[in-house]
Design an enzyme around this catalytic site. Structure first.
Site, PDB file in Angstrom:
ATOM      1  N   SER A   4      -9.705   1.764   3.080  1.00 48.41           N
ATOM      2  CA  SER A   4      -8.847   2.559   2.219  1.00 48.41           C
ATOM      3  C   SER A   4      -7.844   1.724   1.421  1.00 48.41           C
ATOM      4  CB  SER A   4      -8.104   3.594   3.058  1.00 48.41           C
ATOM      5  OG  SER A   4      -7.204   2.960   3.949  1.00 48.41           O
TER       6      SER A   4
ATOM      7  N   LYS B  71       0.858  -1.191   0.000  1.00 43.93           N
ATOM      8  CA  LYS B  71       0.000   0.000   0.000  1.00 43.93           C
ATOM      9  C   LYS B  71       0.890   1.235   0.000  1.00 43.93           C
ATOM     10  CE  LYS B  71      -3.797   1.987   2.833  1.00 43.93           C
ATOM     11  NZ  LYS B  71      -4.616   1.779   4.052  1.00 43.93           N
TER      12      LYS B  71
ATOM     13  N   SER C 259      -9.717  -0.638   7.275  1.00 46.78           N
ATOM     14  CA  SER C 259      -9.143  -0.510   5.934  1.00 46.78           C
ATOM     15  C   SER C 259      -8.471  -1.749   5.372  1.00 46.78           C
ATOM     16  CB  SER C 259      -8.143   0.642   5.896  1.00 46.78           C
ATOM     17  OG  SER C 259      -8.839   1.845   5.750  1.00 46.78           O
TER      18      SER C 259
HETATM   19  N1  GLN Z   1     -12.906   4.011   6.435  1.00 43.91           N
HETATM   20  C1  GLN Z   1     -12.341   4.447   7.668  1.00 43.91           C
HETATM   21  C2  GLN Z   1     -11.950   5.902   7.548  1.00 43.91           C
HETATM   22  O1  GLN Z   1     -12.234   6.476   6.573  1.00 43.91           O
HETATM   23  C3  GLN Z   1     -11.194   3.580   8.038  1.00 43.91           C
HETATM   24  C4  GLN Z   1      -9.969   3.894   7.297  1.00 43.91           C
HETATM   25  C5  GLN Z   1      -8.795   3.064   7.701  1.00 43.91           C
HETATM   26  O2  GLN Z   1      -8.919   2.035   8.364  1.00 43.91           O
HETATM   27  N2  GLN Z   1      -7.627   3.552   7.332  1.00 43.91           N
HETATM   28  O3  GLN Z   1     -11.368   6.462   8.410  1.00 43.91           O
END
Ligand code: GLN
Length: 488
Positions: free
Chosen positions: A155, A80, A179
């Site tokens: 994400s 990532k 995420s």
């Molecule tokens: N979707 C969540 C957010 O927008 C989690 C994101 C993540 O785990 N990095 O914060």
């Protein structure tokens, strides 16, 4: 068809010299060339560097290296775009980092290399890991290999899509509120959020430091257990990493769940849960019962406050962490008449709308007069959420829930409504707030279109061994993981 193998299958062949790491790496690169125009998982990859690492792995094989010493010998694994990989770009899918090149390796990258892996590629994500669909990437949206009109989750959407399209044998992402688990569920792969402190965060670009944890995406549970084992362990460069012993998780696999107690939280069967997701999860619970587990209803009464609590704490930490992107120390710069103008112009042009929203929310809840009302209160609720879990874990070994309220949605469906997007995380965020571990594994498909559904298992702090044991027994008795996406 080398690219379709699991890590266990590939390394067995590499060790027996039935194929080389160069061939496996080529197979991934060819697959990227064939399908990534449709999936768009990769922001970039360095082909020459990947092949050079593969050749080095092949030289180790010829020198007699074993899987006992190098468990990921010759395996191509992609990252990532939040993880530092020396000499490679690092953008967090943001414009604000400009042409930044990592000056060092993240600890997880060092560990992967020491285990013999070929570390390559930068995978798309929501900007600074803020989002649930990759639509917040400053570059482009990644698409779901099961249906390219839909999002892959986020994400770490690029990580999940790359594994589902078999462009890499595993990928490494980060999970602050889901995420890893949410995109793994939506793309039909396995995704692990280890216990807070299990994996070093050194070299991970910080989003919300008390919630962030690094973990793998893989094609099956055995591979997830192996990669998690490689990533785990104390690191003097991350004072929050713990001195817990690193366990051989696969040694505990026996296919039998007799004597285990699995908790089903009554609060998780919420309204708004897609009926096909609900049905698959109920069927999975029956399967766990058939494997010998005792199913026990548990209560996590503060779960309903998890999303509200997360969306105070995570933005608060993000607003502090992202202050470092000032146009002076890193990446892009937009000049101004004085340092203040330079700073505000750089941040104004460099950050996308969701990141700005989080910084503003975070700055607001930390500001004098609101700090006690929001931030301190959220911290207190966080403790209540953690205590709910610790209490439930006095009764059960593992807790089971859906990973997401629905299967993958259409591109654009929720991008205008941040609140709808935030609700994608209702099942995943309490795990980060509580600091426990979690995994998502495939547990079925929707009928039409055929889209993967994920089952989430949550475990005690440092209870990854039990989590993997349950996940493996379930997986082997059902076989959902053996279905390939149309772009695999
Ligand atoms: N979707 C969540 C957010 O927008 C989690 C994101 C993540 O785990 N990095 O914060």
């Amino acid at each position: 068809m080398l690219h379709r193998l699991t890590i266990s299958e590939l390394t067995a062949r590499i060790e027996k010299r039935e194929c080389t790491s160069r061939e496996a790496t080529r197979a991934c690169l060819d697959q990227i060339r064939r399908v990534d125009g449709q999936v768009k998982a990769f922001l970039s990859f360095d082909e020459a560097d990947a092949l050079a690492q593969a050749d080095a792995a092949d030289a180790l094989v010829r020198g007699g290296a074993t899987l006992a010493a190098k468990p990921l010998l010759g395996v191509p694994i992609a990252l990532k775009d939040v993880l530092a990989h020396k000499g490679q770009p690092l953008n967090c899918a943001s414009k604000i980092l400009g042409n930044f090149i990592s000056p060092y390796d993240a600890t997880v990258v060092t560990k992967l290399k020491e285990a013999g892996a070929v570390v390559f590629g930068r995978l798309n994500m929501d900007e600074f890991a803020m989002g649930s669909s990759t639509e917040n990437s400053a570059f482009f949206t990644t698409l779901n290999p099961w249906d390219t009109t839909r999002i892959p989750g986020g994400s770490s959407g690029g990580c999940a899509a790359a594994v589902a399209a078999h462009e890499a044998f595993a990928t490494i992402g980060s999970d602050t509120g889901g995420s890893i688990r949410q995109p793994a569920a939506l793309c039909g792969c396995v995704g692990v959020k280890p216990t807070y402190g299990r994996v070093s965060r050194f070299g991970l670009t910080a989003f919300a430091s008390s919630l962030d944890q690094i973990g793998p995406f893989t094609k099956d549970v055995a591979d997830a257990a192996l990669v998690t084992q490689v990533l785990s362990g104390h690191d003097p460069m991350d004072s929050t990493s713990m001195r817990e012993p690193v366990v051989d998780y696969r040694a505990g696999f026996d296919g039998d769940l007799k004597g285990l107690r699995i908790g089903l939280p009554k609060e998780y069967m919420i309204g708004g849960l897609d009926p096909e997701v609900d049905a698959s999860v109920r069927q999975a619970v029956e399967q766990l019962r058939k494997l010998g587990a005792e199913i026990v209803e548990v209560s996590l009464p503060h779960t309903e406050y998890a999303a509200a609590t997360y969306y105070i704490i995570a933005p608060a930490e993000a607003s502090a962490n992202l202050a470092r992107f000032d146009g002076i120390r890193y990446g892009a710069r937009v000049d101004g008449a004085d340092p203040f103008e330079l700073n505000s112009r750089t941040r104004g042009e460099g950050f996308g709308p969701e990141v700005k929203r989080r910084i503003m929310l975070g700055t607001y809840v930390l500001s004098s007069g609101y700090y006690d009302a929001y931030y301190i209160r959220a911290q207190k609720v966080r403790t209540l959420i953690r205590n709910d879990f610790l209490k439930a874990f006095e009764q059960v070994d593992v807790i089971v829930t859906p990973t997401t309220p629905s299967a993958a949605f259409k591109v654009g469906e929720k991008s205008d409504d941040p609140l709808q997007m935030y609700l994608c995380d209702v099942f995943t965020i309490s795990c980060n707030l509580a600091g426990i571990c979690g995994i998502s594994i495939p547990c079925g498909f929707t009928a039409s279109p055929k889209l993967p559904i994920g089952l989430q298992l949550l475990g005690k702090p440092f209870g990854e061994d039990t989590l993997f044991r349950v996940a493996h027994a379930y997986e082997q008795s059902t076989g959902w993981h053996r279905e390939f996406s149309p772009l695999a």
